[in-house]
Design a protein around this motif. Structure first.
Motif, PDB file in Angstrom:
ATOM      1  N   ILE A  42       0.839  -1.195   0.000  1.00 56.91           N
ATOM      2  CA  ILE A  42       0.000   0.000   0.000  1.00 56.91           C
ATOM      3  C   ILE A  42       0.875   1.246   0.000  1.00 56.91           C
ATOM      4  N   LEU A  43       0.544   2.166  -0.903  1.00 57.26           N
ATOM      5  CA  LEU A  43       1.176   3.478  -0.869  1.00 57.26           C
ATOM      6  C   LEU A  43       0.311   4.357   0.024  1.00 57.26           C
ATOM      7  N   ALA A  44       0.918   4.947   1.047  1.00 57.34           N
ATOM      8  CA  ALA A  44       0.142   5.757   1.994  1.00 57.34           C
ATOM      9  C   ALA A  44       0.660   7.190   2.022  1.00 57.34           C
ATOM     10  N   ILE A  45      -0.281   8.112   2.205  1.00 58.50           N
ATOM     11  CA  ILE A  45       0.078   9.537   2.235  1.00 58.50           C
ATOM     12  C   ILE A  45      -0.556  10.187   3.469  1.00 58.50           C
ATOM     13  N   GLU A  46       0.221  11.038   4.133  1.00 60.07           N
ATOM     14  CA  GLU A  46      -0.252  11.709   5.349  1.00 60.07           C
ATOM     15  C   GLU A  46       0.185  13.177   5.306  1.00 60.07           C
ATOM     16  N   THR A  47      -0.793  14.072   5.308  1.00 60.47           N
ATOM     17  CA  THR A  47      -0.466  15.511   5.329  1.00 60.47           C
ATOM     18  C   THR A  47      -1.444  16.271   6.225  1.00 60.47           C
ATOM     19  N   SER A  48      -1.812  15.688   7.364  1.00 60.10           N
ATOM     20  CA  SER A  48      -2.880  16.336   8.142  1.00 60.10           C
ATOM     21  C   SER A  48      -2.420  17.579   8.892  1.00 60.10           C
ATOM     22  N   CYS A  49      -1.109  17.682   9.128  1.00 59.65           N
ATOM     23  CA  CYS A  49      -0.640  18.818   9.928  1.00 59.65           C
ATOM     24  C   CYS A  49       0.574  19.461   9.258  1.00 59.65           C
ATOM     25  N   THR A  82       4.873  16.325   5.688  1.00 55.25           N
ATOM     26  CA  THR A  82       4.446  15.721   4.423  1.00 55.25           C
ATOM     27  C   THR A  82       5.078  14.342   4.397  1.00 55.25           C
ATOM     28  N   SER A  83       4.244  13.309   4.394  1.00 56.49           N
ATOM     29  CA  SER A  83       4.807  11.969   4.498  1.00 56.49           C
ATOM     30  C   SER A  83       4.176  11.004   3.500  1.00 56.49           C
ATOM     31  N   ALA A  84       5.016  10.114   2.968  1.00 53.53           N
ATOM     32  CA  ALA A  84       4.543   9.037   2.092  1.00 53.53           C
ATOM     33  C   ALA A  84       5.308   7.775   2.458  1.00 53.53           C
ATOM     34  N   ALA A  85       4.625   6.638   2.359  1.00 54.57           N
ATOM     35  CA  ALA A  85       5.249   5.375   2.743  1.00 54.57           C
ATOM     36  C   ALA A  85       4.739   4.255   1.859  1.00 54.57           C
ATOM     37  N   VAL A  86       5.525   3.192   1.786  1.00 59.05           N
ATOM     38  CA  VAL A  86       5.021   1.959   1.170  1.00 59.05           C
ATOM     39  C   VAL A  86       5.090   0.891   2.261  1.00 59.05           C
ATOM     40  N   VAL A 100       6.432  11.545  -2.432  1.00 64.07           N
ATOM     41  CA  VAL A 100       5.828  10.293  -2.923  1.00 64.07           C
ATOM     42  C   VAL A 100       6.832   9.545  -3.808  1.00 64.07           C
ATOM     43  N   LYS A 101       7.503  10.285  -4.666  1.00 64.91           N
ATOM     44  CA  LYS A 101       8.492   9.646  -5.554  1.00 64.91           C
ATOM     45  C   LYS A 101       9.603   8.997  -4.716  1.00 64.91           C
ATOM     46  N   ASP A 157      12.550   4.515  -2.588  1.00 67.00           N
ATOM     47  CA  ASP A 157      13.141   3.833  -1.417  1.00 67.00           C
ATOM     48  C   ASP A 157      12.635   2.393  -1.320  1.00 67.00           C
ATOM     49  N   ALA A 158      11.367   2.212  -1.655  1.00 61.53           N
ATOM     50  CA  ALA A 158      10.772   0.868  -1.576  1.00 61.53           C
ATOM     51  C   ALA A 158      11.147   0.033  -2.794  1.00 61.53           C
ATOM     52  N   LYS A 159      11.780   0.675  -3.753  1.00 63.11           N
ATOM     53  CA  LYS A 159      12.181   0.017  -5.015  1.00 63.11           C
ATOM     54  C   LYS A 159      10.972  -0.626  -5.702  1.00 63.11           C
ATOM     55  N   ILE A 160       9.922   0.161  -5.792  1.00 61.86           N
ATOM     56  CA  ILE A 160       8.694  -0.367  -6.391  1.00 61.86           C
ATOM     57  C   ILE A 160       8.106   0.679  -7.346  1.00 61.86           C
ATOM     58  N   PRO A 161       7.823   0.284  -8.575  1.00 63.20           N
ATOM     59  CA  PRO A 161       7.199   1.258  -9.480  1.00 63.20           C
ATOM     60  C   PRO A 161       5.742   1.497  -9.086  1.00 63.20           C
ATOM     61  N   ALA A 162       5.228   2.666  -9.354  1.00 61.92           N
ATOM     62  CA  ALA A 162       3.860   3.015  -8.933  1.00 61.92           C
ATOM     63  C   ALA A 162       2.847   1.967  -9.388  1.00 61.92           C
ATOM     64  N   LYS A 163       3.028   1.429 -10.589  1.00 60.06           N
ATOM     65  CA  LYS A 163       2.002   0.494 -11.106  1.00 60.06           C
ATOM     66  C   LYS A 163       1.970  -0.829 -10.340  1.00 60.06           C
ATOM     67  N   LYS A 164       2.985  -1.102  -9.526  1.00 62.49           N
ATOM     68  CA  LYS A 164       2.991  -2.339  -8.726  1.00 62.49           C
ATOM     69  C   LYS A 164       2.332  -2.162  -7.350  1.00 62.49           C
ATOM     70  N   ILE A 165       1.875  -0.963  -7.092  1.00 63.55           N
ATOM     71  CA  ILE A 165       1.181  -0.695  -5.829  1.00 63.55           C
ATOM     72  C   ILE A 165      -0.220  -1.320  -5.897  1.00 63.55           C
ATOM     73  N   ASP A 166      -0.682  -1.938  -4.802  1.00 60.47           N
ATOM     74  CA  ASP A 166      -1.992  -2.602  -4.816  1.00 60.47           C
ATOM     75  C   ASP A 166      -3.142  -1.673  -4.416  1.00 60.47           C
ATOM     76  N   ALA A 167      -2.827  -0.661  -3.600  1.00 57.24           N
ATOM     77  CA  ALA A 167      -3.877   0.268  -3.164  1.00 57.24           C
ATOM     78  C   ALA A 167      -3.214   1.547  -2.668  1.00 57.24           C
ATOM     79  N   VAL A 168      -4.005   2.612  -2.607  1.00 63.75           N
ATOM     80  CA  VAL A 168      -3.485   3.890  -2.098  1.00 63.75           C
ATOM     81  C   VAL A 168      -4.339   4.287  -0.897  1.00 63.75           C
ATOM     82  N   ALA A 169      -3.665   4.651   0.200  1.00 65.69           N
ATOM     83  CA  ALA A 169      -4.383   5.095   1.410  1.00 65.69           C
ATOM     84  C   ALA A 169      -3.961   6.513   1.738  1.00 65.69           C
ATOM     85  N   SER A 170      -4.884   7.274   2.329  1.00 62.71           N
ATOM     86  CA  SER A 170      -4.522   8.633   2.744  1.00 62.71           C
ATOM     87  C   SER A 170      -5.375   9.067   3.924  1.00 62.71           C
TER      88      SER A 170
END
Ligand code: KG4
Ligand code: ZN
Length: 367
Positions: free
Chosen positions: A27-34, A37-41, A83-84, A89-102
């Motif tokens: 899962i690619l996750a994004i967090e920007t509530s405060c 700016t964070s993104a993770a796999v 995000v990039k 860092d995860a060595k994974i192309p975007a198209k190999k992500i199974d879902a996106v969470a935010s």
């Protein structure tokens, strides 16, 4: 809003958590509530493949607090690069992500919108499911990203995927929230108590600002307190024996009144250590009380203030005394980060509706 169970086929993936199938999901996750700016796999809700956190603290420091307009502008500037970096860092192309969470709330609305819209756009472009996550829920799920789980292959895990067992009482303490939550299962929460005024982190930040220590106050007070005597001044422990709600504004005022009466001490260590101890005592006692009331074996910590060294130590000691098991996330997973959102996304994907792309930011979202 009724949750609709969706099948793996609809999700465009080969399996579904809880279905008994082999669980492999990135899962690619994004967090920007405060102001981070964070993104993770995150793989399988437990293994962090990457977790990039771009802090804006330097931009807000000079104002002594977060300036919402500055925060949202900074998120816009760096979100694409963050995000990039997470994907690289995860060595994974975007198209190999199974879902996106935010995260979609609670938080600063201008900040939330940036990460949420970026995540929705990515999910749409990649034709992957989008999982909206409550920020507080995300903090709780930092307890599922344990170092043990990150080192142990899934099939060798003694405890299954969770590092903490249901039902557990979670103390969520951050700059915006102070809440005791009974976590009965994935996505199943009962709020047992919450602050009636300031959040614990807010009290740390306000006291630090008043004393001219700097921003953000929590980590600075924590560090300074190590050289002070926590018993030097006996500050009030508000509502200690009254239910499971909290109140921290009186403690903040007590510090202000102490300085008004006695003058600003040259060495602030005793003063801040005494303030910190009062805040920690309240948090620890109420958490233990909640666990006893609900007869649970496990307690967990979450949120930025759970990085506090005295809170971590005291809660662990009290838990041991009471024969309770305790889960405390590593320091980098206590403050805002996207990995916790990725973990929550994994466990909650079953609950999402077919498409969440119309979901909007909710600054006052509750759990
Ligand atoms: O969870 P978080 O990163 O953001 C929110 O969701 O609010 O929490 C930030 C809060 C701030 O109030 C900060 O002062 C506090 O967490 N904090 C700490 C410590 N590290 C961060 N408070 C006490 N001791 C710390 N070591
Ligand atoms: Zn937070």
């Amino acid at each position: 809003m009724k949750a609709i169970l969706i099948t793996p086929k609809e999700l465009n993936i080969g399996w579904c958590p809880g279905s008994g199938d082999l669980i492999i999901m990135k899962i690619l996750a994004i967090e920007t509530s405060c102001d981070e700016t964070s993104a993770a796999v995150v793989k399988d809700g437990a293994e962090i493949l990457s977790n990039v956190v771009a802090s804006q603290v330097e931009f807000h420091k000079k104002y002594g607090g977060i300036v919402p307009e500055v925060a949202s502008r900074k998120h816009i500037e760096v979100i694409a690069a963050v995000v990039k970096q997470a994907l690289d860092d995860a060595k994974i192309p975007a198209k190999k992500i199974d879902a996106v969470a935010s995260t979609y709330g609670p938080g600063l609305v201008g900040s939330l919108i940036v990460g949420l819209n970026y995540a929705k756009a990515m999910a749409y472009a990649l034709k992957k499911p989008f999982i909206p996550i409550n920020h507080i829920e995300g903090h709780i799920y930092a307890n599922f990203l344990t170092p043990l789980l990150r080192r142990t292959p899934l099939h060798k895990m003694e405890r299954g995927i969770e590092g903490v067992r249901f039902p557990f009482v979670c103390l969520v303490v951050s700059g915006g929230h102070t809440q005791l939550i009974l976590v009965k299962g994935h996505g199943k929460y009962e709020t047992l108590g919450r602050t009636r005024d300031d959040a614990a982190g807010e009290a740390f930040d306000k006291v630090a600002r008043f004393l001219g220590i700097g921003y953000p106050g929590g980590p600075l007070i924590d560090e300074m307190s190590k050289k002070g005597n926590p018993k030097a001044i006996n500050f009030p422990r508000a509502m200690l024996n009254e239910g499971l709600d909290f109140s921290f504004s009186g403690l903040k005022t007590a510090v202000v009144n102490y300085v008004k009466k006695n003058g600003m001490p040259k060495d602030l260590a005793d003063l801040v250590a005494s303030f910190q101890q009062a805040a920690v005592d309240i948090l620890v006692e109420k958490t233990i009380k909640a666990a006893k009331n609900k007869k649970v074996r496990w307690i967990a910590l979450a949120g930025g203030v759970s990085a506090n060294s005295r809170l971590r130590q005291d809660l662990e000691n009290r838990a041991k005394e009471e024969g309770l098991e305790i889960s405390i996330p590593p320091l980098n997973l206590c403050t805002d980060n996207a990995a916790m959102i990725g973990s929550a996304g994994y466990y909650l994907i079953k609950k999402i509706k077919k498409s969440n792309l119309d979901i909007e930011a909710v600054s006052t979202l509750r759990i």
